[in-house]
Design an enzyme around this catalytic site. Structure first.
Site, PDB file in Angstrom:
ATOM      1  N   PHE A 182     -11.448 -55.769 -36.453  1.00 30.61           N
ATOM      2  CA  PHE A 182     -10.460 -55.581 -35.399  1.00 30.61           C
ATOM      3  C   PHE A 182      -9.348 -54.687 -35.967  1.00 30.61           C
ATOM      4  O   PHE A 182      -8.874 -54.920 -37.077  1.00 30.61           O
ATOM      5  CB  PHE A 182      -9.909 -56.955 -35.006  1.00 30.61           C
ATOM      6  CG  PHE A 182      -9.056 -56.924 -33.781  1.00 30.61           C
ATOM      7  CD1 PHE A 182      -9.621 -56.916 -32.525  1.00 30.61           C
ATOM      8  CD2 PHE A 182      -7.680 -56.907 -33.895  1.00 30.61           C
ATOM      9  CE1 PHE A 182      -8.822 -56.899 -31.382  1.00 30.61           C
ATOM     10  CE2 PHE A 182      -6.876 -56.886 -32.756  1.00 30.61           C
ATOM     11  CZ  PHE A 182      -7.455 -56.878 -31.507  1.00 30.61           C
TER      12      PHE A 182
ATOM     13  N   ASP B  67     -10.919 -63.658 -41.636  1.00 34.18           N
ATOM     14  CA  ASP B  67     -10.217 -63.719 -40.358  1.00 34.18           C
ATOM     15  C   ASP B  67     -11.117 -64.520 -39.409  1.00 34.18           C
ATOM     16  O   ASP B  67     -12.270 -64.146 -39.178  1.00 34.18           O
ATOM     17  CB  ASP B  67      -9.980 -62.298 -39.830  1.00 34.18           C
ATOM     18  CG  ASP B  67      -9.183 -62.305 -38.534  1.00 34.18           C
ATOM     19  OD1 ASP B  67      -9.386 -63.226 -37.721  1.00 34.18           O
ATOM     20  OD2 ASP B  67      -8.380 -61.376 -38.327  1.00 34.18           O
TER      21      ASP B  67
ATOM     22  N   TYR C 245      -4.961 -68.593 -29.692  1.00 35.34           N
ATOM     23  CA  TYR C 245      -4.948 -68.375 -28.238  1.00 35.34           C
ATOM     24  C   TYR C 245      -6.316 -68.001 -27.678  1.00 35.34           C
ATOM     25  O   TYR C 245      -6.462 -67.830 -26.480  1.00 35.34           O
ATOM     26  CB  TYR C 245      -3.897 -67.324 -27.834  1.00 35.34           C
ATOM     27  CG  TYR C 245      -3.957 -66.003 -28.575  1.00 35.34           C
ATOM     28  CD1 TYR C 245      -4.917 -65.050 -28.262  1.00 35.34           C
ATOM     29  CD2 TYR C 245      -3.032 -65.708 -29.565  1.00 35.34           C
ATOM     30  CE1 TYR C 245      -4.970 -63.846 -28.935  1.00 35.34           C
ATOM     31  CE2 TYR C 245      -3.077 -64.499 -30.252  1.00 35.34           C
ATOM     32  CZ  TYR C 245      -4.044 -63.570 -29.932  1.00 35.34           C
ATOM     33  OH  TYR C 245      -4.095 -62.386 -30.604  1.00 35.34           O
ATOM     34  N   LYS C 246      -7.327 -67.836 -28.548  1.00 28.03           N
ATOM     35  CA  LYS C 246      -8.669 -67.514 -28.046  1.00 28.03           C
ATOM     36  C   LYS C 246      -9.392 -68.839 -27.750  1.00 28.03           C
ATOM     37  O   LYS C 246      -9.007 -69.536 -26.832  1.00 28.03           O
ATOM     38  CB  LYS C 246      -9.376 -66.607 -29.044  1.00 28.03           C
ATOM     39  CG  LYS C 246      -8.698 -65.227 -29.088  1.00 28.03           C
ATOM     40  CD  LYS C 246      -9.212 -64.282 -30.142  1.00 28.03           C
ATOM     41  CE  LYS C 246      -8.452 -62.954 -30.067  1.00 28.03           C
ATOM     42  NZ  LYS C 246      -8.594 -62.139 -31.272  1.00 28.03           N
TER      43      LYS C 246
ATOM     44  N   ARG D 121     -18.359 -57.470 -23.010  1.00 31.94           N
ATOM     45  CA  ARG D 121     -18.297 -58.715 -23.797  1.00 31.94           C
ATOM     46  C   ARG D 121     -18.235 -59.925 -22.867  1.00 31.94           C
ATOM     47  O   ARG D 121     -17.508 -59.915 -21.867  1.00 31.94           O
ATOM     48  CB  ARG D 121     -17.031 -58.754 -24.658  1.00 31.94           C
ATOM     49  CG  ARG D 121     -16.955 -57.749 -25.753  1.00 31.94           C
ATOM     50  CD  ARG D 121     -15.912 -58.160 -26.795  1.00 31.94           C
ATOM     51  NE  ARG D 121     -14.596 -58.498 -26.213  1.00 31.94           N
ATOM     52  CZ  ARG D 121     -13.563 -58.915 -26.929  1.00 31.94           C
ATOM     53  NH1 ARG D 121     -13.670 -59.065 -28.245  1.00 31.94           N
ATOM     54  NH2 ARG D 121     -12.411 -59.196 -26.341  1.00 31.94           N
TER      55      ARG D 121
HETATM   56  C1  LIG Z   1      -7.507 -61.296 -31.666  1.00 36.33           C
HETATM   57  C2  LIG Z   1      -7.546 -60.778 -33.063  1.00 36.33           C
HETATM   58  C3  LIG Z   1      -6.357 -60.468 -33.743  1.00 36.33           C
HETATM   59  C4  LIG Z   1      -5.038 -60.576 -33.034  1.00 36.33           C
HETATM   60  O1  LIG Z   1      -3.941 -60.320 -33.833  1.00 36.33           O
HETATM   61  P1  LIG Z   1      -2.478 -60.625 -33.287  1.00 36.33           P
HETATM   62  O2  LIG Z   1      -1.627 -60.466 -34.461  1.00 36.33           O
HETATM   63  O3  LIG Z   1      -2.490 -62.007 -32.707  1.00 36.33           O
HETATM   64  O4  LIG Z   1      -2.170 -59.638 -32.202  1.00 36.33           O
HETATM   65  C5  LIG Z   1      -6.458 -60.072 -35.070  1.00 36.33           C
HETATM   66  N1  LIG Z   1      -7.664 -59.973 -35.689  1.00 36.33           N
HETATM   67  C6  LIG Z   1      -8.818 -60.264 -35.044  1.00 36.33           C
HETATM   68  C7  LIG Z   1     -10.114 -60.155 -35.767  1.00 36.33           C
HETATM   69  C8  LIG Z   1      -8.792 -60.657 -33.711  1.00 36.33           C
HETATM   70  O5  LIG Z   1      -9.920 -60.922 -33.080  1.00 36.33           O
END
Ligand SMILES: *Cc1c(COP(=O)(O)O)cnc(C)c1O
Length: 414
Positions: A126, A201, A224-225, A373
């Site tokens: 990401f 992560d 939040y996911k 997705r």
């Molecule tokens: C959703 C997600 C994030 C989100 O990062 P924020 O700091 O909350 O905006 C980071 N890394 C991954 C792999 C994600 O899926």
């Protein structure tokens, strides 16, 4: 067809997790397959927020810091997240966002490996995971980023065991585009055998299935996911106990100080996991998150995983059977062991296809350049939803609803 709608309804009736759906707010007529991006709200979240505003904030004012447990929220909430990721008490704190947690984890890892100047970063990760490491390297100077693609080339990038130059590796357990999952135990062992530290992560893992971070050095992730903590709910960081007092991270805020209320002019780190907190916790966001963790406390994660595998496998079977002639190609692994709780397909007109699908009540999302997705949150997605989603997707493709001009205009958030 492989299975009828009535079969799916029967599977739902026999589902040991079926009662959890009643604990979430889900709009009528919507099939919500975006729980991997923003989880649905627990019904208890509104009352929890109202209680904190009325009883704690209005009722106690600043006294809430002492009497309502606000100051300790990062640790008390961390201890509730810990079992979901295979960690113990005192190993996880909650606060800030995942991006910030990445800075904490990577900077703490670099301090533990002086002399090693390389951070391995995944091109498929990401973007924020990559951007934060790039910013850190710019600020610290004298470090180098070595890119890999997933775990392809990882062994070469790690180099020669004890003589290697790699300080740490940052990977996401689940690829946010394909939904595919790494073998965390195997990869962690390879990284550690090369003398480097492993940072995972878990944004797309926590709440999707049982995670085991006990062998890892650090882990970060959002709530939040799949964990349904609400938009912008705080992130978590796991730090293996052997590292907690052995290192410091870059973000030396006052909440991580050994004596925050001594107001000393110089920073001294707190002992233990508290060292990994930074600043004033977002108390209202913690209220919503803890309402969700009240639900998670009652979830058997092996039952959750079994349902997740069944849902994703069913969606792959149905979508392939119904949509194969229309240019839909599976992007996720066929092996359920290698999948998270998400299924992705590619389609050359993925964006308008997804917009047309959403217009018909099936909510997935789109990731550039061509990925559709679909996230399957097992606490509130039913087998009948999977069936209806696949049938609707086939209809959009067969009748070419997606060709309508209005579906081509890009919205800010896809
Ligand atoms: C959703 C997600 C994030 C989100 O990062 P924020 O700091 O909350 O905006 C980071 N890394 C991954 C792999 C994600 O899926």
């Amino acid at each position: 067809m492989t299975i009828s709608r009535a079969d799916c309804v029967a599977l739902d009736a026999a589902d040991p997790l079926k009662h959890f759906r009643d604990e979430f707010v889900l709009p009528e007529g919507t099939i919500y397959l975006v729980g991997n991006s923003l989880g649905a709200p627990p019904k208890a979240a509104s009352a929890a927020l109202a209680r904190v505003v009325e009883e704690e904030w209005a009722g106690r004012l600043v006294g809430g810091w002492n009497t309502a447990g606000w100051f300790d929220l990062p640790e008390t909430t961390g201890d509730r997240v810990a079992p979901l990721i295979g960690a113990g008490p005192g190993q996880v704190v909650v606060g800030e966002s995942t991006s910030i947690a990445i800075v904490k984890a990577v900077s703490a890892a670099l301090n533990l490996r002086p002399g090693r100047r390389v951070i391995i970063s995944d091109l498929a990760n990401f973007p924020t995971d990559r951007y934060m490491v790039q910013g850190l390297v710019k600020a610290l100077g004298d470090y180098e980023i070595r890119d890999v693609n997933g775990t392809d080339g990882l062994d070469e990038a790690l180099g020669d065991g004890a003589d290697g130059d790699v300080a740490c590796v940052l990977l996401s357990e689940v690829d946010y585009r394909t939904g595919d999952r790494h073998d965390t135990a195997g990869v962690t062992a390879r990284v550690q055998a090369a003398g480097a530290l492993m940072i995972w992560d878990l944004c797309h893992s926590a709440g999707a299935y049982q995670v085991d971070m006990s062998p890892a050095d650090f882990a970060v992730g959002c709530t939040y996911k799949y964990l349904n903590g609400g938009p912008g709910s705080p992130a978590f960081i796991y730090v293996h106990p052997r590292h907690q007092n052995a290192t410091e991270h870059l973000l030396t805020g006052w909440h991580g100080h050994a004596a925050p209320f001594a107001f000393e002019p110089g920073y001294r780190p707190a002992d233990g996991i508290r060292r990994f907190t930074v600043s004033t916790p977002h108390v209202l966001s913690f209220a919503a998150l803890n309402a969700s963790l009240d639900i998670w406390e009652r979830v058997d994660l092996s039952v959750l995983r079994a349902k997740s595998v069944a849902l994703t496998s069913l969606f792959i079977d149905l979508a392939e059977e119904l949509c194969a002639p229309y240019g839909l190609t599976l992007a996720s692994s066929r092996d359920p062991e290698r999948r998270g709780s998400q299924v992705s397909f590619t389609h050359p007109d993925g964006y308008p296809v997804m917009r047309a699908l959403i217009d018909r009540g099936v909510h997935g999302d789109f990731r550039a350049p061509d990925i559709l997705r679909f996230g399957f949150a097992p606490l509130y997605i039913r087998f009948a939803d999977v069936y209806d989603a696949a049938v609707t997707l086939a209809e959009v493709l067969e009748k070419e609803h997606w060709r309508e001009e209005r579906y081509r205009q890009r919205l800010t958030v896809t």
